[in-house]
Design a protein around this motif. Sequence first.
Motif, PDB file in Angstrom:
ATOM      1  N   UNK A   1       0.798  -1.227   0.000  1.00 37.04           N
ATOM      2  CA  UNK A   1       0.000   0.000   0.000  1.00 37.04           C
ATOM      3  C   UNK A   1       0.825   1.267   0.000  1.00 37.04           C
ATOM      4  N   UNK A   2       2.130   1.140   0.210  1.00 40.36           N
ATOM      5  CA  UNK A   2       2.973   2.342   0.199  1.00 40.36           C
ATOM      6  C   UNK A   2       4.061   2.285  -0.873  1.00 40.36           C
ATOM      7  N   UNK A   3       4.733   1.153  -0.943  1.00 37.12           N
ATOM      8  CA  UNK A   3       5.884   1.063  -1.840  1.00 37.12           C
ATOM      9  C   UNK A   3       5.500   0.297  -3.105  1.00 37.12           C
ATOM     10  N   UNK A   4       5.918   0.828  -4.211  1.00 40.06           N
ATOM     11  CA  UNK A   4       5.716   0.169  -5.493  1.00 40.06           C
ATOM     12  C   UNK A   4       6.995  -0.608  -5.802  1.00 40.06           C
ATOM     13  N   UNK A   5       6.894  -1.950  -5.816  1.00 42.94           N
ATOM     14  CA  UNK A   5       8.024  -2.792  -6.212  1.00 42.94           C
ATOM     15  C   UNK A   5       7.889  -2.981  -7.718  1.00 42.94           C
ATOM     16  N   UNK A   6       8.754  -2.328  -8.475  1.00 39.96           N
ATOM     17  CA  UNK A   6       8.551  -2.297  -9.919  1.00 39.96           C
ATOM     18  C   UNK A   6       9.422  -3.329 -10.645  1.00 39.96           C
ATOM     19  N   UNK A   7      10.713  -3.178 -10.610  1.00 40.63           N
ATOM     20  CA  UNK A   7      11.719  -3.985 -11.318  1.00 40.63           C
ATOM     21  C   UNK A   7      11.565  -3.855 -12.823  1.00 40.63           C
ATOM     22  N   UNK A   8      10.439  -4.332 -13.364  1.00 42.11           N
ATOM     23  CA  UNK A   8      10.243  -4.311 -14.814  1.00 42.11           C
ATOM     24  C   UNK A   8       8.782  -4.629 -15.096  1.00 42.11           C
ATOM     25  N   UNK A   9       8.336  -4.238 -16.288  1.00 40.20           N
ATOM     26  CA  UNK A   9       7.022  -4.693 -16.732  1.00 40.20           C
ATOM     27  C   UNK A   9       7.159  -6.129 -17.209  1.00 40.20           C
ATOM     28  N   UNK A  10       6.870  -7.061 -16.359  1.00 42.44           N
ATOM     29  CA  UNK A  10       6.983  -8.474 -16.751  1.00 42.44           C
ATOM     30  C   UNK A  10       6.316  -9.293 -15.668  1.00 42.44           C
ATOM     31  N   UNK A  11       5.956 -10.502 -16.018  1.00 40.63           N
ATOM     32  CA  UNK A  11       5.393 -11.423 -15.042  1.00 40.63           C
ATOM     33  C   UNK A  11       6.465 -11.760 -14.018  1.00 40.63           C
ATOM     34  N   UNK A  12       6.215 -11.472 -12.790  1.00 43.88           N
ATOM     35  CA  UNK A  12       7.156 -11.898 -11.744  1.00 43.88           C
ATOM     36  C   UNK A  12       6.493 -11.686 -10.389  1.00 43.88           C
ATOM     37  N   UNK A  13       6.957 -12.444  -9.413  1.00 45.00           N
ATOM     38  CA  UNK A  13       6.469 -12.239  -8.053  1.00 45.00           C
ATOM     39  C   UNK A  13       7.039 -10.944  -7.503  1.00 45.00           C
ATOM     40  N   UNK A  14       6.197 -10.169  -6.809  1.00 44.64           N
ATOM     41  CA  UNK A  14       6.666  -8.905  -6.231  1.00 44.64           C
ATOM     42  C   UNK A  14       6.635  -8.945  -4.702  1.00 44.64           C
ATOM     43  N   UNK A  15       6.187 -10.077  -4.156  1.00 43.91           N
ATOM     44  CA  UNK A  15       6.095 -10.175  -2.696  1.00 43.91           C
ATOM     45  C   UNK A  15       7.420 -10.621  -2.091  1.00 43.91           C
ATOM     46  N   UNK A  16       7.580 -10.320  -0.834  1.00 49.53           N
ATOM     47  CA  UNK A  16       8.720 -10.826  -0.072  1.00 49.53           C
ATOM     48  C   UNK A  16      10.032 -10.185  -0.468  1.00 49.53           C
ATOM     49  N   UNK A  17      11.112 -10.912  -0.193  1.00 49.76           N
ATOM     50  CA  UNK A  17      12.457 -10.409  -0.432  1.00 49.76           C
ATOM     51  C   UNK A  17      12.862 -10.712  -1.875  1.00 49.76           C
ATOM     52  N   UNK A  18      12.857  -9.716  -2.727  1.00 54.41           N
ATOM     53  CA  UNK A  18      13.301  -9.927  -4.105  1.00 54.41           C
ATOM     54  C   UNK A  18      14.827  -9.822  -4.129  1.00 54.41           C
ATOM     55  N   UNK A  19      15.469 -10.768  -4.771  1.00 50.98           N
ATOM     56  CA  UNK A  19      16.928 -10.766  -4.812  1.00 50.98           C
ATOM     57  C   UNK A  19      17.459  -9.491  -5.456  1.00 50.98           C
ATOM     58  N   UNK A  20      16.821  -9.060  -6.549  1.00 47.09           N
ATOM     59  CA  UNK A  20      17.339  -7.884  -7.258  1.00 47.09           C
ATOM     60  C   UNK A  20      17.284  -6.631  -6.384  1.00 47.09           C
ATOM     61  N   UNK A  21      16.246  -6.502  -5.572  1.00 48.06           N
ATOM     62  CA  UNK A  21      16.158  -5.320  -4.699  1.00 48.06           C
ATOM     63  C   UNK A  21      17.272  -5.345  -3.658  1.00 48.06           C
ATOM     64  N   UNK A  22      17.600  -6.530  -3.172  1.00 51.41           N
ATOM     65  CA  UNK A  22      18.677  -6.623  -2.167  1.00 51.41           C
ATOM     66  C   UNK A  22      20.017  -6.262  -2.797  1.00 51.41           C
ATOM     67  N   UNK A  23      20.200  -6.662  -4.056  1.00 52.95           N
ATOM     68  CA  UNK A  23      21.462  -6.327  -4.732  1.00 52.95           C
ATOM     69  C   UNK A  23      21.570  -4.816  -4.935  1.00 52.95           C
ATOM     70  N   UNK A  24      20.454  -4.197  -5.321  1.00 52.76           N
ATOM     71  CA  UNK A  24      20.465  -2.740  -5.499  1.00 52.76           C
ATOM     72  C   UNK A  24      20.683  -2.031  -4.156  1.00 52.76           C
ATOM     73  N   UNK A  25      20.079  -2.544  -3.105  1.00 53.98           N
ATOM     74  CA  UNK A  25      20.288  -1.982  -1.767  1.00 53.98           C
ATOM     75  C   UNK A  25      21.750  -2.128  -1.348  1.00 53.98           C
ATOM     76  N   UNK A  26      22.307  -3.303  -1.594  1.00 54.87           N
ATOM     77  CA  UNK A  26      23.682  -3.591  -1.199  1.00 54.87           C
ATOM     78  C   UNK A  26      24.653  -2.629  -1.887  1.00 54.87           C
ATOM     79  N   UNK A  27      24.461  -2.459  -3.202  1.00 54.20           N
ATOM     80  CA  UNK A  27      25.330  -1.543  -3.945  1.00 54.20           C
ATOM     81  C   UNK A  27      25.147  -0.111  -3.431  1.00 54.20           C
ATOM     82  N   UNK A  28      23.906   0.249  -3.108  1.00 58.20           N
ATOM     83  CA  UNK A  28      23.624   1.593  -2.584  1.00 58.20           C
ATOM     84  C   UNK A  28      24.334   1.806  -1.251  1.00 58.20           C
ATOM     85  N   UNK A  29      24.314   0.785  -0.412  1.00 51.25           N
ATOM     86  CA  UNK A  29      25.013   0.884   0.875  1.00 51.25           C
ATOM     87  C   UNK A  29      26.505   1.088   0.665  1.00 51.25           C
ATOM     88  N   UNK A  30      27.058   0.350  -0.275  1.00 51.09           N
ATOM     89  CA  UNK A  30      28.491   0.528  -0.574  1.00 51.09           C
ATOM     90  C   UNK A  30      28.777   1.960  -1.023  1.00 51.09           C
TER      91      UNK A  30
END
Lengths: 691, 691
Positions: free
Chosen positions: B389-418
């Motif tokens: 209801x608050x955050x839009x998990x986008x990644x791409x326009x494609x069929x994919x699960x958007x719930x839970x811990x998405x690996x790609x979001x963690x990688x982007x977060x990790x790089x951002x932290x670095x």
Amino acid sequence: MTNAKWIWYPGDFELWLHARTMMRRDERGMYIPPIWKIDSCHPNVKFRRVVELERGETVTIAANGRFNVMVNGHYRYDAKTSFELETGRHEIVVSIMNDQSLPTIYVAGETVRSDDTWSASYQNNKWSDAAAWIFDRPEESPVAYRLATERISPIRSADTDPDARLLDFGRQTFGYVELRGLEGRGRVRVFYGESEEEALSETFCETFDLADIDGETEYTFSLGRAFRFLRVRTDPGLSVRDIGALYEYLPLEYRGSFRGSDALLNEIWDVSIRTLHLNAREFFLDGIKRDRWVWSGDAYQSFLMNYYSFFDDAVCRRTLIALRGNDPVEIHLNTILDYTFYWILSLEDYVLYTNDTDFIAMMYPKIVSLMEFCLNRTNENGMIVGVPGEDWVFVDWAEMGKDGELCVEQILLCRSLEIVGGFARRFGDEDAAARYGRLAAELKENILVTFWDEEQGGLVHSRVDGELNHHMTKYANLFAVLFGYLSPERTETVKREVLKNDRVQPITTPYMRFHELACLCEIGEQEHVREEMLAYWGGMLKLGATSFWEEYDPSAEGAKHYEMYDRPFGKSLCHAWGASPIYLLGKYYLGVRPTAPGYEAYVVEPNLGGLEWLEGSVPTPRGTVDVYADPSTIRVRPAQVGTGRLRFRSVLPPSASQGTVKQIGEDLFELVLESPDVAYEVRYTAVRRDS
Amino acid sequence: MTNAKWIWYPGDFELWLHARTMMRRDERGMYIPPIWKIDSCHPNVKFRRVVELERGETVTIAANGRFNVMVNGHYRYDAKTSFELETGRHEIVVSIMNDQSLPTIYVAGETVRSDDTWSASYQNNKWSDAAAWIFDRPEESPVAYRLATERISPIRSADTDPDARLLDFGRQTFGYVELRGLEGRGRVRVFYGESEEEALSETFCETFDLADIDGETEYTFSLGRAFRFLRVRTDPGLSVRDIGALYEYLPLEYRGSFRGSDALLNEIWDVSIRTLHLNAREFFLDGIKRDRWVWSGDAYQSFLMNYYSFFDDAVCRRTLIALRGNDPVEIHLNTILDYTFYWILSLEDYVLYTNDTDFIAMMYPKIVSLMEFCLNRTNENGMIVGVPGEDWVFVDWAEMGKDGELCVEQILLCRSLEIVGGFARRFGDEDAAARYGRLAAELKENILVTFWDEEQGGLVHSRVDGELNHHMTKYANLFAVLFGYLSPERTETVKREVLKNDRVQPITTPYMRFHELACLCEIGEQEHVREEMLAYWGGMLKLGATSFWEEYDPSAEGAKHYEMYDRPFGKSLCHAWGASPIYLLGKYYLGVRPTAPGYEAYVVEPNLGGLEWLEGSVPTPRGTVDVYADPSTIRVRPAQVGTGRLRFRSVLPPSASQGTVKQIGEDLFELVLESPDVAYEVRYTAVRRDS
């Protein structure tokens, strides 16, 4: 069915209006913006409502900004000034943006009507209740909001030299000067004076205006100014037949009243309420001539005066919203440490007098973030210290140390923690309630252990670098008494050794006198406070004041009275805090005060304070409490809300026209005021003061 | 002595301009505001400068807002348009407020001149360096800022019916339609088309305008629109002689270039840069017809394309400021989780290409508060999950699960932290540097342990409620490769089993293709990527595209190509992300990329990718790197900054016209480009691909 209203995101109208109002402080033709961060409204907002229509209807829409309408997830490209809705359930979303002004909408159909039952969001993925106020006509959006005006004329006019005349409007006022019957061409200069001396001093008057007339026959100046006197100077070749003004004011009902056996005190009350009214505008201002800013420490007092006069809750809310601004909190309110705490104290009073908890609920997140800002500035002792270069530690205009841990600031913080803890509990935020409660309790104990000086019989001023400063000042002591932080024994000691001790540095500003006199009344010093009022406020009246001043020094002479801030006319002669007798007389002489929110419970404890008789009304959310008292009779007509308890002292057994008088202490009696439709009369025998 | 400049609080001009720009998205006559929180400028600001004058001077002042001048603590009531300063040291403070527009000032004397050496504060008791840009004339304040315009005319015109004509401007453009030689009275309607079909579809074209002409002989529409075609319909009784437009654009220098042996690829490059230029405006927009919004995921790609074409750092800064807004952070950028991370990634690129660390220093507090916002949303595994209801998990326009811990979001977060940890270290914020560094290291290990699927040979898509989803998608894998998070062995496995595996769900959007094709180039797949470019971008050109599209489906036919979002012409035919060949060709074929901030060090690794020859220029902060390559010759003219290293593979020992070629691996050679004034030529023997 209520009328449709213009709606906005809660707080946005007030912040927008505040920013607009802050564009108007001029000093001798030069503009002065506030010296603290100002937030304005959100530019990008949406509104939502679900409606159930039994039949289709046409819905008209007006907006201040560019907007669109979405119904059930579909854009309505046709919705420019109206659109059609069919029978059934519809979710209406109106999105609007305005990059220069307040985004606000008005939606009206047979049944669909914008009001505070709509939801609003500033596109932060959260919804709040929309806000609305008096604006219920599509052609008058909130940005057209203006205070009321009324034409006024001078009562005296005299030529001071061939090209200038002096006009006296009889009393302090505020408005737009109007020139009528202009003939010819040339410049006209208007010099404003709160005093005659000021209007006559073209070099030093605080405000002036000029206009170049080129054939107009009428001219109205675009900015309102404070004045009683005007000097109007015209170029040769230009003449003006008639000079008047548009008096500008907030329409307010005079619900509170006071009369007593002392004519001077009655006049003090009358001039106080006029002073307060002139300063109660879009917001409670400090003064109408100079600052015209919204200061939290000043507003705290105006709120309390307002509860005993106009009981206008809207101006309270506007002022509280404007003072707080938006997150993040980066500075104290008005940059002043103590002013942050007065804002929190004001909220507690607001609920106590109005019972409007919806407003507190709306502000709750901002209350918490402000408290967290303060807690981030506490030291290892849990005490708050001003950050050098950022925080202004004010307290009062007086000689005092401002470094380190000031006892008075800790007391204000402690009371603020208690209040915010109470709000947290009320809104089910139990963790916060527990935390703030614990912090308050620890701080209170810490304050009393740290600052109490047994030898001097009071709380000392401050501790710097771990070293107590044994300077005794009244500030901490009077707030400790007002907040009930001292035992009865210590209260007595403080009264004797500090508050009524001439060797302790006296309080001289009317600002801090408000708290001092209230405190003295709390401990039963009404006679003394009455004498103080007659001397101080009566002193201004004897000098011809038609409104009360920012400051008054009885020892000054002539135009020296008008000096301040190193400027001959720098002093504000119409200053809100000058009106404190309204509060003192209502709360401590008529003796009416709520003990539960919104006067659900209240007490009436009339105190003649040396008067032969007094009478008056104190407003409540519904109706007034009307009180009359003399040494043998008390009459009370209760409000239309809540249960009042009349308390009085009598040396002989009293009697009541209605209800049962109960003895609740030595000489102390109580009568429960059950029925709002009845005038209660008590016959009693007043306790004589030994004086 | 530099010219005086208009100055403002840093970020305020950009936020003000962004809010203004966001007022202009229309869809079939209906306005659409952004669907996220928009912040505008601070209304109440002050500026300060200390000057030492050897002799007195007159200082002129201009302002957008009401203001005052204080010199050495004293108000200067005389300072309206100018004021005098005497010899000596002076502290000048200008306070200004504007409740509707940008508060900005211009101060100019013989030596006193407003510029970014002044300090600025939004009255929060903190000072920053003031900001300035190109505005150095007192009569042109920043709020008068407009992009450049140039008159353009259609190349073809034809009547479609007696009251309407169709105009073709030859290629995609953006501007204000001008009507000249109007005669008569009545309504004129303009229907805009990125395609001819769209302009002809009065019912479905995305944008139109109308004007009621009442005697004017010329008329220019007030809003700029995207179009190649116009259909103009006039009421009977109204005629128009001449229809043209004012093309509106950001003046940019075309510093990058590319040419190769394939004419289609050259045309792809030309149309790409035109597409990028049309979208590079006040900010990098997603597309010029429809959204006209600033999206972080789109901008991330535009920045990178810009570094290989215009190298305009100002539009990058404006875009980065607008995207971030002001504190507090309440939602992800554009409400999208991944878009927050792309913003942080963009900052790293910005420093790498421009070496403008001042900008990062200015943004640093906002970088930290954004990172803290993200960390407040991590779970007990240190992983970020979208708040429903608050955050839009986008990644791409494609069929994919958007719930839970998405690996790609963690990688982007990790790089951002670095990245943020790196900034923290750079600015001496050691505690933050250590904390972010530790969190990044922990998260990286956690990601690789959690998501690596030995059997499938890659990182799986997500974990929901503690259960791994064994769905294999490319997203996480390609970012893991791009960020160097995988061992060489795992990189090889991923290349084979995921990135080049037809059974893994293909990436179809040009948005995510940007990352995919860059990743493939990183692992040496230039030939394959060239073929992809020719097929995909070449495919659009064959359909007559004069700018690249939001999306392209080779299997569609006719006007079906223009459909999107359930609207016949919903697709943007001039979309910034369509221009990615600029980046790919510059970085991976010309092979130029910085390895230290601002090209202090860089490499040149030309890759023919199947071409017979290529040549072109890549801009740097000073000068371009010019490259020519064919299978036997490489010529490089270095930039005017830094040290380049030419790397190339040769099966026979190479020779160089200047410098010494060093062998650094099997077939791998390096030549240090020491001198910027020399054209280096290398003779070599290209490695033949086994294909």
